[in-house]
Design an enzyme around this catalytic site. Structure first.
Site, short mmCIF file in Angstrom:
data_model
loop_
_atom_site.label_atom_id
_atom_site.label_comp_id
_atom_site.label_asym_id
_atom_site.label_seq_id
_atom_site.Cartn_x
_atom_site.Cartn_y
_atom_site.Cartn_z
N SER A 132 0.84 -1.19 0.00
CA SER A 132 0.00 0.00 0.00
C SER A 132 0.88 1.25 0.00
CB SER A 132 -0.89 0.02 1.24
OG SER A 132 -1.55 1.26 1.38
N TYR A 145 -2.04 -1.12 10.45
CA TYR A 145 -2.04 -1.34 9.01
C TYR A 145 -0.78 -0.77 8.37
CZ TYR A 145 -3.93 -1.80 4.28
OH TYR A 145 -4.12 -2.16 2.97
N LYS A 149 2.11 -3.01 6.40
CA LYS A 149 2.49 -2.80 5.01
C LYS A 149 3.94 -2.35 4.88
CE LYS A 149 -1.41 -4.04 3.19
NZ LYS A 149 -1.53 -5.30 2.42
#
Length: 240
Positions: A132, A145, A149
């Site tokens: 991402s 998150y 990533k």
């Protein structure tokens, strides 16, 4: 490029929805056989001549055994992922553990199984990890998150060094917000979405096919000298 996929085998995790579902459909349309991996058997696509549904939770350490038994494939797309939207102070143990286990550790375990099968069969395959843009640009309420990533980016680099010696390439696709059903719902509030959208020169968020297009390129023999890179699929977000 399309001819490359005919008769070859691929594994796609998180194949039941969004980006994974789109990549799975595109591969099948190109004549490849896809092992479509998901943890909910009720949501997996139905079996067909070119598709085998596989029930496995990539966050489970022992998912390695399920993937290993599928035998050698020519490519892997590590797409499965979760996101817990929690502020830094409100971050929970469940949110942290599940996010890191599925998004980061899961990639390692699935890739270990696939790469071992590739090595044993002498296949110079390709592994694509879905990361991402917020692995590099942090946003609020995404501590676990962003961390997961960021880990994916570094795991990809290590894999590219170690597996590259075997002729196995590993790369990332790094999309910005993607308009899956979940993405459209999560980013429907203009107050939340406009600060990011205003920084995207192309003026829109990504569609699943945008991510699939780059993924197919990385899986194919059009990218035989591409290894260890992160390709933004972000309409210019990181450049702005």
């Amino acid at each position: 490029m399309e001819e490359f996929f005919v008769g070859k085998k691929f594994i796609v995790t998180g194949a039941n929805a969004g980006i994974g579902e789109t990549i799975t459909k595109r591969l099948v349309q190109l004549g490849a056989h896809v092992f479509a991996v998901g943890r909910d058997p009720k949501k997996l696509p139905p079996a067909g001549p070119n598709l085998t549904p596989v029930c496995a939770d990539v966050g489970d350490w022992n998912s390695y055994d399920i993937i290993k038994k599928l035998g050698p494939v020519h490519g892997l797309v590590n797409n499965a992922g979760v996101a817990f939207i929690e502020s830094f102070f409100d971050m929970t143990q469940e949110g942290w553990d599940k996010t890191l286990n599925i998004n980061a550790r899961g990639i390692v375990r699935i890739s270990q199984a696939v790469a071992q099968n590739m090595k044993d069969a002498g296949i110079k395959g390709s592994i694509v990890n879905v990361s991402s843009t917020i692995s590099e640009r942090a946003i609020p309420d995404h501590t676990s998150y962003c961390a997961s990533k960021g880990a994916v980016n570094q795991v990809t680099r290590v894999m590219s060094i170690e597996l590259g010696k075997l002729g196995i390439r590993t790369n990332n696709v790094n999309p910005t917000v993607v308009m899956t059903k979940m993405g459209a719902k999560a980013w429907s509030d203009p107050e939340k979405s406009n600060p990011i959208l205003s920084r995207i020169p192309l003026g829109r968020f990504a569609e699943c096919d945008d991510v699939a297009n780059v993924t197919l390129f990385l899986l194919s023999d059009y990218s035989t000298y591409v290894n260890g890179v992160s390709i933004p699929v972000d309409g210019g977000f990181l450049a702005s």
